[in-house]
Design a protein around this motif. Structure first.
Motif, PDB file in Angstrom:
ATOM      1  N   PHE A   1       0.808  -1.214   0.000  1.00 54.82           N
ATOM      2  CA  PHE A   1       0.000   0.000   0.000  1.00 54.82           C
ATOM      3  C   PHE A   1       0.847   1.274   0.000  1.00 54.82           C
ATOM      4  O   PHE A   1       0.302   2.370  -0.024  1.00 54.82           O
ATOM      5  CB  PHE A   1      -0.925   0.024   1.224  1.00 54.82           C
ATOM      6  N   GLY A   2       2.169   1.149   0.071  1.00 55.15           N
ATOM      7  CA  GLY A   2       3.049   2.311   0.047  1.00 55.15           C
ATOM      8  C   GLY A   2       3.380   2.713  -1.378  1.00 55.15           C
ATOM      9  O   GLY A   2       2.950   2.067  -2.347  1.00 55.15           O
ATOM     10  N   ILE A   3       4.166   3.785  -1.518  1.00 58.53           N
ATOM     11  CA  ILE A   3       4.500   4.262  -2.864  1.00 58.53           C
ATOM     12  C   ILE A   3       6.000   4.409  -3.050  1.00 58.53           C
ATOM     13  O   ILE A   3       6.689   5.077  -2.274  1.00 58.53           O
ATOM     14  CB  ILE A   3       3.788   5.604  -3.181  1.00 58.53           C
ATOM     15  N   ASP A   4       6.494   3.742  -4.094  1.00 60.69           N
ATOM     16  CA  ASP A   4       7.907   3.847  -4.448  1.00 60.69           C
ATOM     17  C   ASP A   4       8.103   3.712  -5.957  1.00 60.69           C
ATOM     18  O   ASP A   4       9.168   4.024  -6.468  1.00 60.69           O
ATOM     19  CB  ASP A   4       8.696   2.757  -3.720  1.00 60.69           C
ATOM     20  N   HIS A   5       7.071   3.239  -6.643  1.00 63.10           N
ATOM     21  CA  HIS A   5       7.134   3.002  -8.084  1.00 63.10           C
ATOM     22  C   HIS A   5       5.879   3.581  -8.752  1.00 63.10           C
ATOM     23  O   HIS A   5       4.859   3.768  -8.089  1.00 63.10           O
ATOM     24  CB  HIS A   5       7.216   1.500  -8.376  1.00 63.10           C
ATOM     25  N   PRO A   6       5.946   3.862 -10.036  1.00 56.10           N
ATOM     26  CA  PRO A   6       4.757   4.376 -10.728  1.00 56.10           C
ATOM     27  C   PRO A   6       3.537   3.480 -10.547  1.00 56.10           C
ATOM     28  O   PRO A   6       2.423   3.976 -10.379  1.00 56.10           O
ATOM     29  CB  PRO A   6       5.204   4.423 -12.194  1.00 56.10           C
ATOM     30  N   GLU A   7       3.748   2.167 -10.555  1.00 52.15           N
ATOM     31  CA  GLU A   7       2.623   1.245 -10.385  1.00 52.15           C
ATOM     32  C   GLU A   7       1.966   1.408  -9.020  1.00 52.15           C
ATOM     33  O   GLU A   7       0.755   1.225  -8.875  1.00 52.15           O
ATOM     34  CB  GLU A   7       3.093  -0.202 -10.584  1.00 52.15           C
ATOM     35  N   ASP A   8       2.788   1.735  -8.001  1.00 56.62           N
ATOM     36  CA  ASP A   8       2.226   1.977  -6.667  1.00 56.62           C
ATOM     37  C   ASP A   8       1.284   3.179  -6.698  1.00 56.62           C
ATOM     38  O   ASP A   8       0.226   3.176  -6.063  1.00 56.62           O
ATOM     39  CB  ASP A   8       3.343   2.242  -5.653  1.00 56.62           C
ATOM     40  N   TYR A   9       1.698   4.200  -7.437  1.00 59.62           N
ATOM     41  CA  TYR A   9       0.848   5.392  -7.549  1.00 59.62           C
ATOM     42  C   TYR A   9      -0.476   5.058  -8.219  1.00 59.62           C
ATOM     43  O   TYR A   9      -1.542   5.477  -7.751  1.00 59.62           O
ATOM     44  CB  TYR A   9       1.571   6.488  -8.325  1.00 59.62           C
ATOM     45  N   TYR A  10      -0.432   4.286  -9.315  1.00 59.32           N
ATOM     46  CA  TYR A  10      -1.669   3.920 -10.007  1.00 59.32           C
ATOM     47  C   TYR A  10      -2.582   3.112  -9.082  1.00 59.32           C
ATOM     48  O   TYR A  10      -3.805   3.277  -9.095  1.00 59.32           O
ATOM     49  CB  TYR A  10      -1.358   3.122 -11.272  1.00 59.32           C
ATOM     50  N   PHE A  11      -1.971   2.243  -8.273  1.00 58.17           N
ATOM     51  CA  PHE A  11      -2.733   1.439  -7.315  1.00 58.17           C
ATOM     52  C   PHE A  11      -3.400   2.333  -6.272  1.00 58.17           C
ATOM     53  O   PHE A  11      -4.603   2.219  -6.002  1.00 58.17           O
ATOM     54  CB  PHE A  11      -1.796   0.439  -6.635  1.00 58.17           C
ATOM     55  N   ILE A  12      -2.623   3.227  -5.667  1.00 64.34           N
ATOM     56  CA  ILE A  12      -3.144   4.107  -4.614  1.00 64.34           C
ATOM     57  C   ILE A  12      -4.230   5.023  -5.157  1.00 64.34           C
ATOM     58  O   ILE A  12      -5.268   5.231  -4.511  1.00 64.34           O
ATOM     59  CB  ILE A  12      -1.988   4.925  -3.998  1.00 64.34           C
ATOM     60  N   GLU A  13      -3.997   5.566  -6.344  1.00 64.34           N
ATOM     61  CA  GLU A  13      -4.991   6.436  -6.970  1.00 64.34           C
ATOM     62  C   GLU A  13      -6.309   5.686  -7.162  1.00 64.34           C
ATOM     63  O   GLU A  13      -7.390   6.223  -6.876  1.00 64.34           O
ATOM     64  CB  GLU A  13      -4.464   6.928  -8.317  1.00 64.34           C
ATOM     65  N   ARG A  14      -6.227   4.447  -7.610  1.00 63.54           N
ATOM     66  CA  ARG A  14      -7.443   3.659  -7.846  1.00 63.54           C
ATOM     67  C   ARG A  14      -8.161   3.365  -6.530  1.00 63.54           C
ATOM     68  O   ARG A  14      -9.397   3.436  -6.454  1.00 63.54           O
ATOM     69  CB  ARG A  14      -7.086   2.363  -8.567  1.00 63.54           C
ATOM     70  N   VAL A  15      -7.399   3.042  -5.473  1.00 62.20           N
ATOM     71  CA  VAL A  15      -8.011   2.755  -4.176  1.00 62.20           C
ATOM     72  C   VAL A  15      -8.767   3.981  -3.661  1.00 62.20           C
ATOM     73  O   VAL A  15      -9.910   3.873  -3.200  1.00 62.20           O
ATOM     74  CB  VAL A  15      -6.955   2.302  -3.157  1.00 62.20           C
ATOM     75  N   PHE A  16      -8.145   5.147  -3.748  1.00 60.32           N
ATOM     76  CA  PHE A  16      -8.808   6.373  -3.303  1.00 60.32           C
ATOM     77  C   PHE A  16     -10.089   6.623  -4.111  1.00 60.32           C
ATOM     78  O   PHE A  16     -11.130   6.981  -3.551  1.00 60.32           O
ATOM     79  CB  PHE A  16      -7.868   7.569  -3.425  1.00 60.32           C
TER      80      PHE A  16
END
Length: 260
Positions: free
Chosen positions: A194-209
């Motif tokens: 659930f943390g952010i370190d890679h572009p894919e993490d950002y896409y994941f977090i954005e989708r969850v929000f």
């Protein structure tokens, strides 16, 4: 007497894999703003402080802190230990909570649970990382100011200074150390990220929000888990990095840990 609790949020623009990650937008606000919003949902009384660096790149972090009406401290670019200590000292902390800025999905309930455990006994340091059981990105570390000061005075290895806490939890004979585990009995620390370190993490977090925030601003870790079970394609967005974290990079250097 109620002790002064200060949540220190280390935040900077520099990142070897995703520059400016904490300022990426989600639902019209920065990830840093979304995280600060979630920190403000905890039940315990605490002051939130953003600890950024003196680098001109981080002027944008300062402007964001000012726009959020959140106090900040500017310190060392490379020595996070000193930055955290000086920020806590400046704001007269008696108890310091460290929540990294790359945890925008942090569940406020987990922070409260760590604080409750910390105050239940005379602990110097409590985390949910020794061992970790929650999904990665729910990192909580609570320590006394005296504990942080002793680490600041004595730690010297580069990764001690970069990650702040190894000196503390590697010395259980010096510090009274506690740990909080996920009440489910499950261990998702290496299977859910659930943390952010890679572009894919950002896409994941954005989708969850986008999925959960409109339904309930104070969505929980369990709400995210339920979402991923319902829509596994969201889980797949950053699944390739589930086993990647800083701790694994230093396994050969870390000492055994004893926590209760």
């Amino acid at each position: 007497m109620v002790e002064s609790v200060v949540i220190v949020v280390p935040a900077r623009m520099a990142s070897s894999r995703l520059y400016g990650k904490v300022m990426l937008p989600v639902l019209g606000k920065s990830l840093l703003a979304r995280m600060i919003e979630r920190l403000g949902m905890i039940q315990h009384q605490a002051e939130i402080v953003i600890a950024t660096t003196e680098s001109p790149d981080d002027d944008v972090i300062v402007k964001e802190a000012e726009s959020l009406n959140i106090p900040y401290y500017r310190g060392s670019i490379v020595n996070l230990m000193d930055r955290q200590y000086q920020a806590a000292k400046l704001f007269n902390a008696e108890v310091v909570v460290k929540i990294p800025a790359d945890c925008p999905l942090i569940d406020p309930r987990i922070i409260d649970k760590a604080l409750e455990h910390f105050f239940s006994d005379k602990f110097d340091y409590v985390s949910n990382l020794q061992p970790a059981t929650y999904p990665d990105g729910n990192d909580v570390e609570v320590m006394t100011m005296a504990c942080l000061k002793k680490a600041w005075q004595n730690a010297g290895r580069p990764y001690d200074l970069e990650h702040t806490s190894p000196f503390i939890y590697e010395n259980p004979l010096i510090f009274n150390i506690g740990n909080v585990t996920w009440e489910t009995g499950l261990d998702y620390s290496m299977s859910h990220r659930f943390g952010i370190d890679h572009p894919e993490d950002y896409y994941f977090i954005e989708r969850v929000f986008k999925e959960l925030y409109p339904v309930c601003h104070r969505f929980s870790c369990q709400d995210i888990i339920n979402l991923l079970k319902l829509k596994p394609h969201i889980y797949d967005i950053n699944a390739q990095y589930n086993h990647v974290n800083w701790y694994n990079k230093h396994l050969s250097e870390l000492k055994p840990v004893l926590a209760v």
